[in-house]
Design a protein around this motif. Structure first.
Motif, PDB file in Angstrom:
ATOM      1  N   ASN A 199     -45.207  46.353  63.037  1.00 15.06           N
ATOM      2  CA  ASN A 199     -46.457  46.867  63.578  1.00 15.06           C
ATOM      3  C   ASN A 199     -46.882  48.061  62.729  1.00 15.06           C
ATOM      4  OD1 ASN A 199     -48.226  48.619  65.341  1.00 15.06           O
ATOM      5  ND2 ASN A 199     -48.024  46.794  66.621  1.00 15.06           N
ATOM      6  N   LEU A 200     -48.111  48.089  62.287  1.00 15.99           N
ATOM      7  CA  LEU A 200     -48.599  49.169  61.423  1.00 15.99           C
ATOM      8  C   LEU A 200     -48.587  50.533  62.103  1.00 15.99           C
ATOM      9  CD1 LEU A 200     -51.496  47.447  59.461  1.00 15.99           C
ATOM     10  CD2 LEU A 200     -49.297  48.243  58.567  1.00 15.99           C
ATOM     11  N   SER A 201     -48.524  50.562  63.426  1.00 13.80           N
ATOM     12  CA  SER A 201     -48.453  51.856  64.118  1.00 13.80           C
ATOM     13  C   SER A 201     -47.026  52.402  64.142  1.00 13.80           C
ATOM     14  CB  SER A 201     -48.991  51.734  65.543  1.00 13.80           C
ATOM     15  OG  SER A 201     -48.137  50.926  66.329  1.00 13.80           O
ATOM     16  N   GLN A 202     -46.064  51.625  63.628  1.00 15.24           N
ATOM     17  CA  GLN A 202     -44.661  52.045  63.692  1.00 15.24           C
ATOM     18  C   GLN A 202     -44.020  52.211  62.311  1.00 15.24           C
ATOM     19  OE1 GLN A 202     -43.091  48.967  66.230  1.00 15.24           O
ATOM     20  NE2 GLN A 202     -43.742  50.032  68.065  1.00 15.24           N
ATOM     21  N   VAL A 203     -44.849  52.364  61.307  1.00 16.92           N
ATOM     22  CA  VAL A 203     -44.349  52.575  59.947  1.00 16.92           C
ATOM     23  C   VAL A 203     -44.841  53.928  59.438  1.00 16.92           C
ATOM     24  CG1 VAL A 203     -44.110  50.125  59.401  1.00 16.92           C
ATOM     25  CG2 VAL A 203     -46.294  51.252  58.990  1.00 16.92           C
TER      26      VAL A 203
ATOM     27  N   GLN B 128     -58.298  40.616  58.784  1.00 13.99           N
ATOM     28  CA  GLN B 128     -58.082  41.998  58.358  1.00 13.99           C
ATOM     29  C   GLN B 128     -57.407  42.765  59.490  1.00 13.99           C
ATOM     30  OE1 GLN B 128     -61.584  43.874  56.801  1.00 13.99           O
ATOM     31  NE2 GLN B 128     -60.405  45.529  55.891  1.00 13.99           N
ATOM     32  N   PRO B 129     -56.289  43.444  59.201  1.00 18.53           N
ATOM     33  CA  PRO B 129     -55.574  44.168  60.260  1.00 18.53           C
ATOM     34  C   PRO B 129     -56.255  45.480  60.615  1.00 18.53           C
ATOM     35  CG  PRO B 129     -54.492  44.546  58.174  1.00 18.53           C
ATOM     36  CD  PRO B 129     -55.612  43.562  57.910  1.00 18.53           C
ATOM     37  N   THR B 130     -55.877  45.991  61.771  1.00 19.65           N
ATOM     38  CA  THR B 130     -56.248  47.344  62.175  1.00 19.65           C
ATOM     39  C   THR B 130     -54.978  48.193  62.063  1.00 19.65           C
ATOM     40  OG1 THR B 130     -55.656  47.054  64.491  1.00 19.65           O
ATOM     41  CG2 THR B 130     -57.915  46.421  63.840  1.00 19.65           C
ATOM     42  N   SER B 131     -55.093  49.458  62.311  1.00 18.86           N
ATOM     43  CA  SER B 131     -53.937  50.354  62.214  1.00 18.86           C
ATOM     44  C   SER B 131     -52.884  50.078  63.286  1.00 18.86           C
ATOM     45  CB  SER B 131     -54.389  51.811  62.291  1.00 18.86           C
ATOM     46  OG  SER B 131     -55.030  52.049  63.517  1.00 18.86           O
TER      47      SER B 131
ATOM     48  N   TRP C 278     -48.835  53.705  55.178  1.00 18.48           N
ATOM     49  CA  TRP C 278     -49.048  52.268  55.388  1.00 18.48           C
ATOM     50  C   TRP C 278     -50.060  52.032  56.501  1.00 18.48           C
ATOM     51  CZ3 TRP C 278     -46.217  47.495  54.140  1.00 18.48           C
ATOM     52  CH2 TRP C 278     -45.489  47.590  52.952  1.00 18.48           C
ATOM     53  N   THR C 279     -49.961  52.796  57.577  1.00 19.17           N
ATOM     54  CA  THR C 279     -50.895  52.664  58.695  1.00 19.17           C
ATOM     55  C   THR C 279     -52.325  52.888  58.218  1.00 19.17           C
ATOM     56  OG1 THR C 279     -49.187  53.498  60.189  1.00 19.17           O
ATOM     57  CG2 THR C 279     -51.444  53.499  61.018  1.00 19.17           C
ATOM     58  N   THR C 280     -52.490  53.800  57.277  1.00 20.79           N
ATOM     59  CA  THR C 280     -53.804  54.149  56.733  1.00 20.79           C
ATOM     60  C   THR C 280     -54.328  53.124  55.739  1.00 20.79           C
ATOM     61  OG1 THR C 280     -53.314  56.501  56.980  1.00 20.79           O
ATOM     62  CG2 THR C 280     -55.041  55.927  55.409  1.00 20.79           C
ATOM     63  N   ILE C 281     -53.475  52.656  54.825  1.00 19.84           N
ATOM     64  CA  ILE C 281     -53.971  51.920  53.666  1.00 19.84           C
ATOM     65  C   ILE C 281     -53.926  50.401  53.800  1.00 19.84           C
ATOM     66  CG2 ILE C 281     -51.922  51.732  52.197  1.00 19.84           C
ATOM     67  CD1 ILE C 281     -55.275  53.262  51.117  1.00 19.84           C
ATOM     68  N   VAL C 282     -52.961  49.854  54.503  1.00 15.46           N
ATOM     69  CA  VAL C 282     -52.852  48.389  54.617  1.00 15.46           C
ATOM     70  C   VAL C 282     -54.095  47.770  55.261  1.00 15.46           C
ATOM     71  CG1 VAL C 282     -51.528  46.474  55.618  1.00 15.46           C
ATOM     72  CG2 VAL C 282     -50.339  48.349  54.456  1.00 15.46           C
ATOM     73  N   PRO C 283     -54.743  48.415  56.241  1.00 12.43           N
ATOM     74  CA  PRO C 283     -55.958  47.825  56.805  1.00 12.43           C
ATOM     75  C   PRO C 283     -57.122  47.643  55.816  1.00 12.43           C
ATOM     76  CG  PRO C 283     -55.015  49.336  58.373  1.00 12.43           C
ATOM     77  CD  PRO C 283     -54.270  49.529  57.077  1.00 12.43           C
ATOM     78  N   LEU C 284     -56.987  48.139  54.594  1.00 13.30           N
ATOM     79  CA  LEU C 284     -58.025  47.879  53.583  1.00 13.30           C
ATOM     80  C   LEU C 284     -57.924  46.463  53.023  1.00 13.30           C
ATOM     81  CD1 LEU C 284     -58.020  51.225  51.541  1.00 13.30           C
ATOM     82  CD2 LEU C 284     -59.486  50.574  53.466  1.00 13.30           C
ATOM     83  N   LEU C 285     -56.810  45.796  53.259  1.00  9.61           N
ATOM     84  CA  LEU C 285     -56.596  44.432  52.775  1.00  9.61           C
ATOM     85  C   LEU C 285     -56.908  43.411  53.856  1.00  9.61           C
ATOM     86  CD1 LEU C 285     -53.121  44.689  50.965  1.00  9.61           C
ATOM     87  CD2 LEU C 285     -55.388  44.550  49.906  1.00  9.61           C
ATOM     88  N   LYS C 286     -57.108  42.172  53.413  1.00  7.89           N
ATOM     89  CA  LYS C 286     -57.162  41.020  54.303  1.00  7.89           C
ATOM     90  C   LYS C 286     -55.965  40.155  53.961  1.00  7.89           C
ATOM     91  CE  LYS C 286     -62.175  41.013  54.723  1.00  7.89           C
ATOM     92  NZ  LYS C 286     -63.418  40.280  54.461  1.00  7.89           N
ATOM     93  N   GLU C 287     -55.667  39.184  54.820  1.00  2.65           N
ATOM     94  CA  GLU C 287     -54.555  38.270  54.543  1.00  2.65           C
ATOM     95  C   GLU C 287     -54.689  37.703  53.137  1.00  2.65           C
ATOM     96  OE1 GLU C 287     -53.259  36.358  58.822  1.00  2.65           O
ATOM     97  OE2 GLU C 287     -54.870  35.395  57.713  1.00  2.65           O
ATOM     98  N   GLY C 288     -53.570  37.674  52.427  1.00  3.74           N
ATOM     99  CA  GLY C 288     -53.564  37.189  51.056  1.00  3.74           C
ATOM    100  C   GLY C 288     -53.847  38.284  50.045  1.00  3.74           C
ATOM    101  N   GLY C 289     -54.174  39.472  50.503  1.00  5.76           N
ATOM    102  CA  GLY C 289     -54.505  40.582  49.619  1.00  5.76           C
ATOM    103  C   GLY C 289     -53.275  41.247  49.021  1.00  5.76           C
TER     104      GLY C 289
END
Length: 153
Positions: A98-102, A67-70, A106-117
Motif C-alpha cells: 500500500n502506498l500509504s505504508q511505504v 493510475q494509483p492514488t497515494s 514513494w507515496t508522493t511519486i508513484v502516483p505519477l505513473l499508470k499501470e505499465g509505467g
C-alpha cells in the motif's frame, strides 16, 4: 585490593560505554542534498524533472492502465541503490504494498505513473528513511530507485 580492582573495572566500563555513544542523527534538508542528487542524475544520464517535494524523477514510460492514488495498493518491480551505486534492495518479480505504508517519497511519486509505467527516481533522505532509529544505514542518504508499476490492485 579486590575492591580497588572492582572499582577500576567498573570505572573503565562506564568510561568505555560513554565513548561509544554515537552522535544523534540530525536530518538534512533537501537543499543540502540536491547537489549530490543532481550529480548522480547527470552521471547516470537521468533526464530529471524536480518535483515540488525535491524528488528528482524521469518518467521513462508513463503507462496506460489505471493510475494509483497515494493510498492505493500497487504491485511494482524495483531496484534501490544508494548514490554510491551500492544496491540495497530489489524486487524482480514484483511486490504488492500500500502506498500509504511505504517511504513518503514513494507515496508522493508513484502516483505519477499508470499501470505499465516506468520511472527513475532520486529521493531525498527526508522523504526516505531520514533518521529512523531502525534504519541507521540509511540515515541522511538520498536513494535512487528504478520503478516499474505493474498493477494497481
Amino acid at each position: 585490593m579486590r575492591r580497588y580492582l572492582m572499582l577500576l573495572v567498573l570505572t573503565a566500563a562506564i568510561i568505555g560505554s560513554c565513548s561509544k555513544k554515537e552522535k544523534p542523527c540530525v536530518s538534512k534538508s533537501v537543499e543540502e542534498e540536491l547537489p549530490a542528487m543532481k550529480k548522480y542524475a547527470e552521471d547516470n544520464s537521468i533526464n530529471y524533472q524536480q518535483h515540488e517535494s525535491g524528488i528528482l524523477y524521469e518518467i521513462i514510460e508513463p503507462g496506460t492502465g489505471a493510475q494509483p492514488t497515494s493510498s492505493s495498493t500497487v504491485k511494482a518491480k524495483y531496484e534501490g541503490r544508494f548514490l554510491n551505486g551500492q544496491k540495497f534492495d530489489e524486487s524482480t518479480d514484483g511486490v504488492s504494498f500500500n502506498l500509504s505504508q511505504v517511504i513518503p517519497g514513494w507515496t508522493t511519486i508513484v502516483p505519477l505513473l499508470k499501470e505499465g509505467g516506468k520511472m527513475k527516481v532520486i529521493i531525498p533522505s527526508s522523504l526516505a528513511y531520514d533518521c529512523h532509529p531502525y534504519y541507521p544505514a540509511f540515515h541522511n542518504k538520498p536513494l535512487y530507485f528504478s520503478i516499474e508499476l505493474l498493477e494497481v490492485e
